[in-house]
Design a protein around this motif. Structure first.
Motif, PDB file in Angstrom:
ATOM      1  N   LYS A   1       0.640  -1.152   0.021  1.00 30.05           N
ATOM      2  CA  LYS A   1      -0.038   0.019   0.032  1.00 30.05           C
ATOM      3  C   LYS A   1       0.858   1.227   0.048  1.00 30.05           C
ATOM      4  N   ILE A   2       2.001   1.156   0.824  1.00 31.10           N
ATOM      5  CA  ILE A   2       2.799   2.255   0.916  1.00 31.10           C
ATOM      6  C   ILE A   2       3.700   2.336  -0.499  1.00 31.10           C
ATOM      7  N   LEU A   3       3.991   1.418  -0.942  1.00 37.72           N
ATOM      8  CA  LEU A   3       4.596   1.498  -2.268  1.00 37.72           C
ATOM      9  C   LEU A   3       3.648   2.049  -3.535  1.00 37.72           C
ATOM     10  N   GLU A   4       2.532   1.531  -3.337  1.00 35.89           N
ATOM     11  CA  GLU A   4       1.683   2.041  -4.387  1.00 35.89           C
ATOM     12  C   GLU A   4       1.575   3.800  -4.302  1.00 35.89           C
ATOM     13  N   ARG A   5       1.689   4.285  -3.049  1.00 35.63           N
ATOM     14  CA  ARG A   5       1.652   5.696  -3.036  1.00 35.63           C
ATOM     15  C   ARG A   5       2.982   6.188  -3.539  1.00 35.63           C
ATOM     16  N   GLY A   6       4.156   5.307  -3.288  1.00 37.18           N
ATOM     17  CA  GLY A   6       5.407   5.790  -3.870  1.00 37.18           C
ATOM     18  C   GLY A   6       5.402   5.951  -5.334  1.00 37.18           C
ATOM     19  N   THR A   7       5.035   4.745  -6.027  1.00 35.58           N
ATOM     20  CA  THR A   7       4.924   4.760  -7.320  1.00 35.58           C
ATOM     21  C   THR A   7       4.109   5.888  -8.178  1.00 35.58           C
ATOM     22  N   LYS A   8       2.812   6.170  -7.542  1.00 33.30           N
ATOM     23  CA  LYS A   8       2.028   7.253  -7.927  1.00 33.30           C
ATOM     24  C   LYS A   8       2.449   8.587  -7.916  1.00 33.30           C
ATOM     25  N   HIS A   9       3.265   8.510  -6.788  1.00 33.01           N
ATOM     26  CA  HIS A   9       3.873  10.055  -6.754  1.00 33.01           C
ATOM     27  C   HIS A   9       4.965  10.352  -7.828  1.00 33.01           C
ATOM     28  N   LEU A  10       5.909   9.231  -8.007  1.00 29.05           N
ATOM     29  CA  LEU A  10       6.841   9.266  -8.719  1.00 29.05           C
ATOM     30  C   LEU A  10       6.574   9.112 -10.357  1.00 29.05           C
ATOM     31  N   LYS A  11       5.277   8.655 -10.532  1.00 26.45           N
ATOM     32  CA  LYS A  11       4.667   8.412 -11.743  1.00 26.45           C
ATOM     33  C   LYS A  11       5.618   7.410 -12.250  1.00 26.45           C
ATOM     34  N   VAL A  12       5.861   6.437 -11.885  1.00 28.48           N
ATOM     35  CA  VAL A  12       6.441   5.161 -12.535  1.00 28.48           C
ATOM     36  C   VAL A  12       5.819   3.726 -12.204  1.00 28.48           C
ATOM     37  N   ARG A  13       6.054   2.957 -12.994  1.00 27.35           N
ATOM     38  CA  ARG A  13       5.647   1.554 -12.940  1.00 27.35           C
ATOM     39  C   ARG A  13       6.568   0.675 -12.393  1.00 27.35           C
ATOM     40  N   ILE A  14       6.398  -0.438 -11.805  1.00 20.79           N
ATOM     41  CA  ILE A  14       7.222  -1.514 -11.285  1.00 20.79           C
ATOM     42  C   ILE A  14       6.809  -2.851 -11.557  1.00 20.79           C
ATOM     43  N   GLY A  15       7.481  -3.820 -12.376  1.00 21.87           N
ATOM     44  CA  GLY A  15       7.001  -5.073 -12.523  1.00 21.87           C
ATOM     45  C   GLY A  15       6.680  -6.145 -11.199  1.00 21.87           C
ATOM     46  N   LYS A  16       6.103  -6.969 -11.380  1.00 24.75           N
ATOM     47  CA  LYS A  16       5.418  -7.844 -10.261  1.00 24.75           C
ATOM     48  C   LYS A  16       6.822  -8.339  -9.672  1.00 24.75           C
ATOM     49  N   GLU A  17       7.854  -8.814 -10.372  1.00 24.30           N
ATOM     50  CA  GLU A  17       8.865  -9.602  -9.968  1.00 24.30           C
ATOM     51  C   GLU A  17       9.773  -8.516  -9.303  1.00 24.30           C
TER      52      GLU A  17
ATOM     53  N   THR B   1      17.320   5.794 -13.961  1.00 24.31           N
ATOM     54  CA  THR B   1      17.109   5.502 -15.118  1.00 24.31           C
ATOM     55  C   THR B   1      15.917   6.358 -15.770  1.00 24.31           C
ATOM     56  N   SER B   2      15.803   6.506 -17.233  1.00 19.89           N
ATOM     57  CA  SER B   2      15.024   7.536 -17.871  1.00 19.89           C
ATOM     58  C   SER B   2      13.694   6.760 -18.197  1.00 19.89           C
ATOM     59  N   HIS B   3      13.638   5.406 -17.805  1.00 13.60           N
ATOM     60  CA  HIS B   3      12.431   4.700 -18.117  1.00 13.60           C
ATOM     61  C   HIS B   3      11.426   4.754 -17.024  1.00 13.60           C
ATOM     62  N   GLN B   4      10.018   4.687 -17.454  1.00 10.36           N
ATOM     63  CA  GLN B   4       8.972   4.912 -16.634  1.00 10.36           C
ATOM     64  C   GLN B   4       8.656   3.605 -15.938  1.00 10.36           C
ATOM     65  N   SER B   5       9.189   2.431 -16.358  1.00 11.43           N
ATOM     66  CA  SER B   5       8.990   1.053 -15.932  1.00 11.43           C
ATOM     67  C   SER B   5      10.112   0.496 -15.095  1.00 11.43           C
ATOM     68  N   LEU B   6      10.204   0.440 -14.086  1.00  7.08           N
ATOM     69  CA  LEU B   6      11.364  -0.354 -12.979  1.00  7.08           C
ATOM     70  C   LEU B   6      11.398  -1.768 -13.195  1.00  7.08           C
ATOM     71  N   SER B   7      12.519  -2.396 -13.297  1.00 13.11           N
ATOM     72  CA  SER B   7      12.904  -3.768 -13.369  1.00 13.11           C
ATOM     73  C   SER B   7      13.316  -4.114 -12.177  1.00 13.11           C
ATOM     74  N   THR B   8      13.790  -5.475 -11.815  1.00 12.55           N
ATOM     75  CA  THR B   8      14.312  -6.047 -10.797  1.00 12.55           C
ATOM     76  C   THR B   8      15.921  -5.486 -10.828  1.00 12.55           C
ATOM     77  N   ASN B   9      16.432  -5.233 -12.145  1.00 10.74           N
ATOM     78  CA  ASN B   9      17.826  -4.850 -12.437  1.00 10.74           C
ATOM     79  C   ASN B   9      18.007  -3.303 -11.875  1.00 10.74           C
ATOM     80  N   HIS B  10      17.045  -2.642 -11.821  1.00  9.98           N
ATOM     81  CA  HIS B  10      17.011  -1.292 -11.281  1.00  9.98           C
ATOM     82  C   HIS B  10      16.966  -1.368  -9.873  1.00  9.98           C
TER      83      HIS B  10
END
Length: 386
Positions: free
Chosen positions: A161-177, A204-213
């Motif tokens: 729930k806290i992570l969702e607030r973070g991704t929303k604020h930063l306007k990024v997506r993050i994969g399930k893994e 990263t300049s990407h809007q989607s964050l991976s496990t590597n990031h």
């Protein structure tokens, strides 16, 4: 211009926004009850918040101050003196200020004692925050003037729930893994999780964050523990008890936890030597444990972790027998209870003629089956073989 860190930006301002610690902040929780009572009686007790890092201790203290509409002052025991804190104590104010001392366990006994009169008189409402067990780290008089509230490690669903607030604020997506990796790496610490998320977003300049990031942002495993902290003792206790239960897998796991956290190998080996004497039937176990200690002393990390592992497996799988240890503890109890009981005359050594004349050694038989204990406890059995 200095940018405000993400954990600070997302810090809840009201109880309705607070995530976790339902046992404290729910409708029937003690915090809500104390706040409701304070609005009527205008009294709020001093508290000690005890919980793991990133569980919401400071946030909850700030919310309490806001709800009470009291002056709020926040200090860290790491870099603050009691003299500095005393400057904000009530001087003619109608209500005492809320004084939060983070890591209050870092204050020594003398510093903690200096807080006592101010807490007792009500000059301040103290909220101490600590990750360490207050029973060990906070002096008794201060504990008796406060109420200890225990905060729990945040659950996965709460962290999400806290992570969702973070991704929303930063306007990024993050994969399930990547989410799962971040949650596991954070060890229940919401602050660590949000900091890593923000760093991953920045690199990263990407809007989607991976496990590597996430891995790049994390940079290290969160496995260290305070060498004075409770977790330090919890893990070594679990290690010993796992060997005692012959649970070799659990013993190896807790060994790995200590090694990965940088625990002194000699400390671990020393505990194994003690365990070998207390818990294992075969005297060979003591030889093995001593050789493990010697190997750790000689070669050190990283190679000696293999010696520790081999010794752990041997001790965990060895037949257990505490009869010698238990017998000694029962004997020691009687020594403390009865003091220096007279040694029977027949087994005293007649080193002089006078001693021989008055009966020292008289009637001694080398292979007698008679009890040779002092008369008061004669015939008592301490050693009980199962």
């Amino acid at each position: 211009m200095i940018k405000t860190p993400l954990p600070e930006l997302l810090r809840p301002k009201r109880l309705s926004e607070f995530v976790g610690q339902k046992h404290l902040v729910s409708r029937d929780g003690i915090i809500r009850k104390l706040l409701a009572s304070a609005k009527k009686a205008r009294l709020f007790p001093s508290l000690i918040f005890w919980g793991p890092p990133g569980s919401g201790k400071t946030t909850l203290a700030r919310i309490i101050a806001s709800e009470l509409k009291r002056p709020y002052h926040e200090f860290s025991a790491v870099n603050t003196s009691v003299k500095e804190i005393s400057k904000v104590f009530r001087e003619g104010n109608l209500f005492p200020p809320i004084v939060v001392i983070d890591e209050i366990h870092r204050f020594n006994k003398a510093q903690q004692a200096k807080l006592l009169p101010y807490v007792e008189r009500g000059d301040i409402t103290l909220i101490g925050a600590t990750t360490e067990n207050p029973s060990f780290e906070i002096i008794g008089p201060l504990l008796s003037r406060t109420r200890v509230l225990v905060l729990k490690e945040l659950e996965i669903k709460e962290l999400k729930k806290i992570l969702e607030r973070g991704t929303k604020h930063l306007k990024v997506r993050i994969g399930k893994e990547a989410v799962n990796f971040l949650l596991e790496s954070s060890n229940g610490d919401a602050r660590v999780m949000l900091n890593v998320l923000e760093i991953a977003s920045n690199i990263t300049s990407h809007q989607s964050l991976s496990t590597n990031h996430i891995s790049q942002a994390l940079q290290r495993e969160q496995l260290t523990f305070d060498k004075r902290g409770e977790e330090y003792y919890n893990v070594i206790s679990a290690f010993i008890k796992s060997m005692r239960a012959s649970d070799v897998d659990a013993a190896l796991y807790y060994l790995a936890r200590m090694v990965a956290a940088g625990q002194d190998p000699l400390y671990i080996a020393r505990r194994m030597v003690v365990f070998a004497s207390e818990d294992v039937a075969s005297p060979t176990a003591l030889v093995v444990a001593n050789e493990v200690f010697r190997a750790c002393e000689t070669i050190g990390y990283p190679e000696c972790q293999e010696n520790l592992a081999a010794g752990t497996v041997y001790l965990a799988l060895a037949k257990k027998d505490r009869s010698a240890y238990d017998a000694y503890m029962r004997t020691l109890e009687d020594v403390r209870k009865f003091g220096n009981l007279p040694v029977p005359m027949k087994i005293r050594n007649p080193v002089t003629k006078l001693m021989k004349d008055i009966g020292y050694g008289e009637g001694y038989e080398a292979y007698s089956k008679e009890s040779l204990l002092p008369d008061k406890i004669k015939g008592k059995r301490y050693y009980k073989k199962d």
